[in-house]
Motif scaffolding. Structure first.
Motif, PDB file in Angstrom:
ATOM      1  N   VAL A   1       6.217  -4.094   0.697  1.00 16.50           N
ATOM      2  CA  VAL A   1       6.611  -4.577  -0.653  1.00 16.50           C
ATOM      3  C   VAL A   1       7.639  -5.470  -1.057  1.00 16.50           C
ATOM      4  O   VAL A   1       8.556  -4.954  -0.278  1.00 16.50           O
TER       5      VAL A   1
ATOM      6  N   ARG B   1       1.490  -0.553   0.074  1.00 11.91           N
ATOM      7  CA  ARG B   1       0.672  -1.171  -0.951  1.00 11.91           C
ATOM      8  C   ARG B   1      -0.148  -0.007  -1.435  1.00 11.91           C
ATOM      9  O   ARG B   1      -0.479   0.101  -2.709  1.00 11.91           O
TER      10      ARG B   1
ATOM     11  N   GLU C   1       1.833   2.400  -3.524  1.00 11.49           N
ATOM     12  CA  GLU C   1       2.289   2.165  -4.922  1.00 11.49           C
ATOM     13  C   GLU C   1       1.451   2.505  -6.001  1.00 11.49           C
ATOM     14  O   GLU C   1       1.899   3.153  -6.870  1.00 11.49           O
TER      15      GLU C   1
END
Length: 581
Positions: A9, A525, A528
């Motif tokens: 990220v 990802r 998240e």
């Protein structure tokens, strides 16, 4: 306090909000050796022992005399300062194909300042990890290690049952292994994880994971004897330590620049003078050249307008929960009212967060915060604002309505606060807001070094109801893929113990399950989305009142050169700067 390379990220950009540039080196001048760096401030370290120290001042001090396998380089820019680099390890570790085995090879020439000097070896790092689980003063970051290293949870559980004496703890450590930690030989340490963890090097770069010499087995962790017998492998050594008054560091005679790729040593001595509770007085001393750096006092809000444009003053962007209001949900006071979610939600509504932001310099310096994860950290979600009020100024009517629904009235809350910096103003502001909702408070002035150890992080004091609410702060231990460094220490209830930073003993099985799933997600990802759900679930339970995410105004005396700000500590790195003649 920290962050690492290779994130999936985008990392938080630590940009300068004002006055540009990360260094303040005089044009045409090079590094100069010598002189005494004078640091002045209020409270002592929370703990001097790196196994348990968990404040930015302790971490910044520890950088001068402790060493880790890997660490963070010096640099004001998070793209530099957030990348994990080798320290005592000769290189970054070899990682197995399944991502579960890390093999570190140590430099052979890093020395302890013992008599005679001897090398720092793999067994010292194994001992350092074991000490995190001690039953007297376990590490506030223990969950980082129990959740990742094979056998660490079992070791921690067993250690908590051992005698709380130096001899008893030493006997246990010397007879019991952490299954996933092995000193293969003096220069090789192998660590086995329970599952791949993309942030494991961040965890190993924390000050907790410092090497510990065998001499530390003679002392109770962070006890008075320990504090007078620290052993250094860094560029400086602690020459004298007077609790709450003074810390003097001098050159470690056995440290070699060739064995330390991260730190430098320009000044001869570092003198930390404590007991100055007024940020205005500290600022006056810095501007007058009587002192060089602030230890723990902020730039006074009133000074910010006139400092703008001064090359010694800068503002750095932050991603923090600083401050936030913690609830002691195990307090017996008020018929255990704070265990009632409606009461906690009511208080979330009434606090004027804009007023708190103003105390710290206004909206240009700070932003009002409504979620458990701040902007710039993974899991932040602007939509998670269940108790948002117009302008962040609070809503007394919503507070009163929820208290009525809860059937609660005449609350009287024990409210300890730190006596340094802006903390008294924050406490007074919150107390005033609570009064509007019919809630009274007993404000308890507290020395900064007692605030956590004698109140918020003390299991006994918490269970006795010595405090009901308190306003600590939290700076993530690293940036980018860093929700573990926010959510786990503050909200994971599975490892609540003495010294915990889960101050209110919050323990929700649904949150714990989301944490586990996020930590074992295949990549950042995937994690998240789980962290966003965790954030929402936490705020539904309202174990805290988020207040502000602060940017950091910081100032130094005119003779300081190469003042490199470290996002991990929100301070200047003592090992990088030098002094003008």
């Amino acid at each position: 306090m920290r962050k690492r390379a290779g994130l999936l990220v985008p990392a938080l950009s630590m940009v300068l909000v004002a006055c540009g540039g990360g260094q303040t080196t005089a044009t045409g001048s090079g590094p100069q050796r010598g002189g005494m760096l004078r640091v002045v401030g209020s409270g002592d370290v929370d703990h001097l022992d790196p196994s348990s120290s968990y404040t930015v001042v302790a971490y910044n001090l520890g950088r001068t005399w402790t060493r880790q396998l890997v660490t963070y380089p010096a640099g004001s820019d998070i793209s530099v300062a957030g990348n994990v680099v080798p320290d005592v390890a000769a290189a970054l570790p070899k990682v197995s194909d399944d991502g579960k085995t890390y093999t570190f090879t140590l430099r052979p020439d890093v020395m302890w300042n013992t008599s005679p000097p001897r090398p720092v070896v793999a067994a010292d790092f194994e001992r350092g990890l074991k000490r995190l689980a001690n039953p007297v003063q376990p590490s506030g970051g223990i969950s980082y290690y129990t959740q990742t290293i094979a056998g660490f949870q079992e070791f921690f559980t067993a250690f908590q049952k051992q005698p709380k004496t130096a001899a008893g703890m030493a006997k246990f450590m010397n007879s019991t292994r952490i299954a996933g930690v092995q000193a293969v030989n003096p220069t090789t340490l192998k660590i086995q994880l329970t599952a791949p963890a993309s942030d494991f090097l961040n965890i190993m770069a924390l000050g907790f994971a410092s090497a510990a010499p065998v001499e530390y087995e003679k002392y109770v962790p962070d006890g008075p004897d320990f504090r007078q017998n620290t052993i250094s492998a860094g560029p400086y050594q602690i020459e004298t330590y007077f609790a709450g008054r003074q810390i003097l560091l001098e050159h470690n005679p056995v440290w070699k620049q060739s064995s330390d790729p991260v730190r430098r040593r320009w000044v001869d001595r570092i003198l930390v003078t404590l007991g100055q509770d007024s940020p205005d007085v500290v600022q006056q001393q810095l501007e007058a050249g009587v002192a060089d750096l602030s230890w723990d006092q902020p730039v006074p809000t009133s000074a910010i307008p006139r400092l703008t444009g001064n090359p010694a003053y800068k503002v750095y962007e932050g991603s923090t929960l600083n401050p936030f209001l913690a609830f002691n949900m195990q307090s017996p006071n008020n018929n255990r009212a704070l265990a009632n979610v409606k009461v906690r939600q009511a208080i979330n509504y009434v606090v004027n967060k804009a007023a708190i932001a103003q105390i710290y310099g206004g909206s240009k310096i700070n932003s009002v915060l409504d979620g458990a994860i701040p902007p710039g950290s993974i899991g932040y979600d602007a939509a998670v604002r269940p108790y948002a009020t117009p302008g962040g100024r609070g809503d007394v009517n919503r507070c009163k309505a929820l208290l009525a629904e809860a059937g609660v009235a005449n609350l009287n809350l024990q409210f300890p606060y730190r006596t340094n910096g802006n903390h008294p103003k924050v406490a007074q502001s919150i107390a005033g807001d609570l009064t509007k909702c019919g809630i009274t408070t007993q404000l308890i002035p507290t020395a900064p070094d007692d605030f956590y150890g004698r109140y918020l992080s003390s299991v006994q004091k918490s269970r006795e109801g010595k405090w009901d609410i308190g306003a600590p702060g939290w700076i993530p231990d690293w940036y980018g893929n860093n929700a573990r460094s926010i959510v786990v220490p503050l909200f994971d209830g599975r490892n609540y113990t003495e010294g915990s930073t889960n101050y209110g003993a919050y323990n929700d099985p649904a949150v714990n399950d989301l944490i586990t799933r996020a930590l074992t997600a295949p990549d950042a990802r995937a994690a998240e989305g789980l962290w966003r759900r965790t954030n929402a679930r936490i705020m539904a339970d309202a174990p805290i009142v988020p207040l502000t995410s602060q940017n950091v105004p910081i100032f130094h005396s005119s003779r300081v050169r190469n003042a490199l700000y470290t996002p991990l500590t929100q301070q200047f790195d003592y090992t990088q700067l030098w002094l003008a003649s």
